[in-house]
Design an enzyme around this catalytic site. Structure first.
Site, short mmCIF file in Angstrom:
data_model
loop_
_atom_site.label_atom_id
_atom_site.label_comp_id
_atom_site.label_asym_id
_atom_site.label_seq_id
_atom_site.Cartn_x
_atom_site.Cartn_y
_atom_site.Cartn_z
N THR A 14 -15.41 8.65 -18.42
CA THR A 14 -16.83 8.45 -18.07
C THR A 14 -17.72 9.48 -18.78
OG1 THR A 14 -16.06 7.74 -15.90
CG2 THR A 14 -18.40 8.23 -16.09
N VAL A 15 -17.37 10.75 -18.65
CA VAL A 15 -18.22 11.79 -19.23
C VAL A 15 -17.93 11.95 -20.72
CG1 VAL A 15 -19.01 14.17 -19.06
CG2 VAL A 15 -18.30 12.97 -16.99
N LYS A 90 -14.89 21.52 -12.37
CA LYS A 90 -15.11 22.50 -11.28
C LYS A 90 -13.81 23.07 -10.75
CE LYS A 90 -15.49 18.42 -8.75
NZ LYS A 90 -16.04 17.46 -9.61
N GLU A 114 -22.04 24.34 -17.26
CA GLU A 114 -23.20 23.84 -16.52
C GLU A 114 -22.91 22.55 -15.76
OE1 GLU A 114 -26.69 25.29 -16.49
OE2 GLU A 114 -26.20 24.12 -14.74
N VAL A 117 -21.21 22.06 -11.83
CA VAL A 117 -21.91 22.14 -10.55
C VAL A 117 -23.24 21.40 -10.66
CG1 VAL A 117 -22.96 23.67 -8.84
CG2 VAL A 117 -20.91 24.40 -10.05
N GLY A 119 -24.18 18.45 -11.60
CA GLY A 119 -24.42 17.53 -12.71
C GLY A 119 -25.51 17.95 -13.67
N ASP A 186 -14.64 19.29 -2.62
CA ASP A 186 -15.40 19.28 -3.87
C ASP A 186 -16.58 20.25 -3.77
OD1 ASP A 186 -16.37 17.63 -6.43
OD2 ASP A 186 -18.08 17.81 -5.06
N LYS A 190 -17.48 23.95 -5.87
CA LYS A 190 -18.76 24.23 -6.54
C LYS A 190 -19.43 25.47 -5.96
CE LYS A 190 -19.40 19.36 -7.61
NZ LYS A 190 -19.91 18.09 -7.07
N GLY A 288 -22.67 11.13 -12.71
CA GLY A 288 -22.94 10.02 -13.62
C GLY A 288 -22.61 10.44 -15.03
N1 NAP Z 1 -17.86 11.37 -13.67
C1 NAP Z 1 -18.85 12.17 -13.28
O1 NAP Z 1 -19.94 11.71 -12.88
C2 NAP Z 1 -18.68 13.67 -13.33
C3 NAP Z 1 -19.75 14.51 -12.89
C4 NAP Z 1 -19.62 15.90 -12.99
C5 NAP Z 1 -18.43 16.43 -13.49
N2 NAP Z 1 -17.40 15.59 -13.88
C6 NAP Z 1 -16.19 16.20 -14.40
O2 NAP Z 1 -15.99 15.79 -15.75
C7 NAP Z 1 -14.60 15.76 -16.03
C8 NAP Z 1 -14.24 14.38 -16.58
O3 NAP Z 1 -14.53 13.39 -15.58
P1 NAP Z 1 -14.55 11.82 -15.91
O4 NAP Z 1 -15.22 11.17 -14.77
O5 NAP Z 1 -15.09 11.59 -17.30
O6 NAP Z 1 -12.98 11.49 -15.87
P2 NAP Z 1 -12.23 10.19 -16.39
O7 NAP Z 1 -13.20 9.07 -16.57
O8 NAP Z 1 -11.04 10.00 -15.54
O9 NAP Z 1 -11.71 10.60 -17.87
C9 NAP Z 1 -10.67 11.52 -18.08
C10 NAP Z 1 -10.26 11.47 -19.54
O10 NAP Z 1 -9.23 12.45 -19.73
C11 NAP Z 1 -8.14 11.83 -20.40
N3 NAP Z 1 -6.88 12.44 -19.98
C12 NAP Z 1 -6.30 12.38 -18.76
N4 NAP Z 1 -5.13 13.04 -18.78
C13 NAP Z 1 -4.98 13.52 -20.03
C14 NAP Z 1 -3.97 14.28 -20.68
N5 NAP Z 1 -2.88 14.70 -20.03
N6 NAP Z 1 -4.15 14.61 -21.97
C15 NAP Z 1 -5.24 14.19 -22.64
N7 NAP Z 1 -6.23 13.46 -22.08
C16 NAP Z 1 -6.11 13.15 -20.80
C17 NAP Z 1 -8.18 10.37 -20.01
O11 NAP Z 1 -7.46 9.65 -21.00
P3 NAP Z 1 -7.39 8.02 -20.98
O12 NAP Z 1 -8.74 7.58 -21.53
O13 NAP Z 1 -6.28 7.74 -21.94
O14 NAP Z 1 -7.13 7.62 -19.58
C18 NAP Z 1 -9.69 10.13 -20.00
O15 NAP Z 1 -10.15 9.82 -21.30
C19 NAP Z 1 -13.90 16.12 -14.73
O16 NAP Z 1 -13.61 17.51 -14.71
C20 NAP Z 1 -14.94 15.80 -13.67
O17 NAP Z 1 -14.78 16.55 -12.48
C21 NAP Z 1 -17.52 14.25 -13.82
#
Ligand code: NAP
Length: 408
Positions: A14-15, A90, A114, A117, A119, A186, A190, A288
């Site tokens: 997603t990110v 986090k 940044e 915590v 977003g 969570d 933070k 997001g």
């Molecule tokens: N989503 C949000 O709104 C949000 C907001 C604030 C902070 N965050 C933080 O941002 C970070 C990413 O979140 P996300 O929502 O983008 O997660 P996500 O959609 O689950 O994406 C995770 C990515 O990491 C890859 N991955 C997983 N295991 C791996 C490994 N062993 N080696 C290499 N790559 C690996 C996955 O690969 P595949 O594509 O092959 O599955 C995927 O591309 C997290 O720390 C989360 O807490 C997210």
């Protein structure tokens, strides 16, 4: 030709994918403001890319995998090799902050987070840099959008917790497994990160007690509405006396004039208090893909533009074991003489003093709603434990903390 800065992206979820798109769209702008042009040097996912190759070819590593393993190993290796790291993770910061800071220092690299915590709200930058030299007294945060959405909907439409959770899941505001969000973990991670920056003192995640919102009932919100209070899952990090701090997460009633009271829906907000600045409140989207990616890009630009954030650990502060809070107490009781006197006796034995009490309903519907004056949390929970054993209670007692204006 402007010098190229190579950015390796770990994670394309997603990110990660939103960040890649944004970086490519904004490369001209970054070059304009910093004189250096970012270029993607490689992308790692669980299925593609090689970390060692990406590391070797990058000046900045952006970690957007999440979790501890393998993210910790990758980030530590990058920092030790002097590669700057930007992360949105986090858990990594809250659980391994100290070793990461040491690795960054030893490697001469920057570590920026940044997006970990609140977003898109630049709260880390404000606390760490803008207020870096200001003695911060207190940080209040609504740092979990899922729980704020659920509580807002419960208050607005009278939904039960389960109904509001289902609605949040249908709209993408809550994950299929919402445990970490609704249980408070969570928000605790933070708040540990914010407390560490605000007080310049290491705060371990284990030192942050937290409670979630799973036990909140529509009754509690109806009571709040009647009194004009709002109910929030609140993170509080504060100085509480000589050389002590307290960092906690709990559901809490807020008086209407409180700066965090109007924050509704999936939004986040953080309020910082200090004698030097009175108070500053920041609010905005807490999650997001594009929103989080914008915070990550902000960090990348800061790294490219130079200048290092402060990582001073300058104080010896202990985490307090007990603090004072006001409480609301909801008791479903049998409607018979002596009930109120017995509850009052148990509270009195524990030096808990009652500010107001009302009885609602009769017979099988009888409910006592009490609000306490601020009291040691330890004494209040001792009283609650005894009240829970009284034979005339029809269900376990429910208590929620209260922050009211006149209580300061
Ligand atoms: N989503 C949000 O709104 C949000 C907001 C604030 C902070 N965050 C933080 O941002 C970070 C990413 O979140 P996300 O929502 O983008 O997660 P996500 O959609 O689950 O994406 C995770 C990515 O990491 C890859 N991955 C997983 N295991 C791996 C490994 N062993 N080696 C290499 N790559 C690996 C996955 O690969 P595949 O594509 O092959 O599955 C995927 O591309 C997290 O720390 C989360 O807490 C997210």
């Amino acid at each position: 030709m402007a010098e190229t800065v190579n950015v390796g992206i770990l994670g394309k979820g997603t990110v990660g994918s939103a960040f890649r798109k944004l970086l490519e769209e904004r490369a001209d702008m970054v070059e304009e403001v910093s004189g250096r042009r970012p270029a993607v040097s490689g992308v790692l996912s669980s299925k593609e890319g090689d970390f060692d190759e990406i590391l070797a070819g990058s000046d900045i590593v952006v970690e957007l995998i999440g979790g501890i393993d393998p993210a910790l190993d990758y980030v530590m290796r990058a920092l030790r090799e002097g590669k700057h790291v930007v992360t949105a993770n986090k858990q990594l910061l809250a659980q391994h902050g100290e070793e990461l800071v040491v690795a960054a220092r030893e490697g001469g690299a920057q570590l920026r987070f940044e997006a970990a915590v609140a977003g898109a709200i630049p709260v880390i930058r404000v606390v760490q840099e803008s207020l870096g030299a200001v003695p911060i007294e207190k940080v209040f945060g609504i740092v979990n959008g899922t729980t704020n959405y659920i509580l807002t909907e419960m208050a607005r439409s009278g939904l039960s917790y389960q109904e509001a959770l289902k609605q949040a899941q249908d709209l993408g505001y809550a994950e299929a497994d919402p445990t970490d969000d609704v249980g408070g973990a969570d928000a605790a991670a933070k708040m540990a990160i914010l407390a560490r920056l605000a007080f310049g003192a290491p705060v371990r995640l284990e030192e942050v007690p937290y409670e979630g919102i799973e036990q909140i009932k529509p009754d509690d919100l109806a009571y709040a509405k009647e009194l004009g209070l709002s109910l929030k899952l609140l993170g509080v990090a504060e100085r509480v006396g000589d050389g002590q701090i307290s960092v906690r997460v709990f559901p809490c009633f807020l008086y209407p004039g409180h700066p965090l009271s109007p924050i509704e829906g999936p939004f986040n907000a953080v309020m910082v208090e200090s004698p030097a600045i009175t108070e500053i409140t920041m609010s905005g989207p807490g999650a997001g893909g594009p929103e989080t990616a914008s915070a990550v890009l902000g960090d990348v630009v800061s790294v490219i533009a130079g200048g290092s954030p402060l990582f001073e650990e300058n104080e010896k502060l202990d985490v307090a074991e007990d603090v004072e809070m006001a409480f609301y107490l909801h008791l479903e009781v049998e409607d018979r003489p002596g009930v109120l006197a017995k509850v009052a006796e148990v509270l009195g034995d524990n030096e808990v003093s009652v500010r107001s009490v009302v009885q609602r309903g009769r017979g099988d519907d009888a409910t006592l709603i009490m609000v306490m004056h601020p009291v040691s949390e330890r004494r209040f929970s001792a009283a609650l434990e005894r009240i829970g054993r009284l034979e005339f209670l029809r269900s376990p007692p429910r208590s929620i903390r209260v922050i009211e204006e006149e209580f300061g």
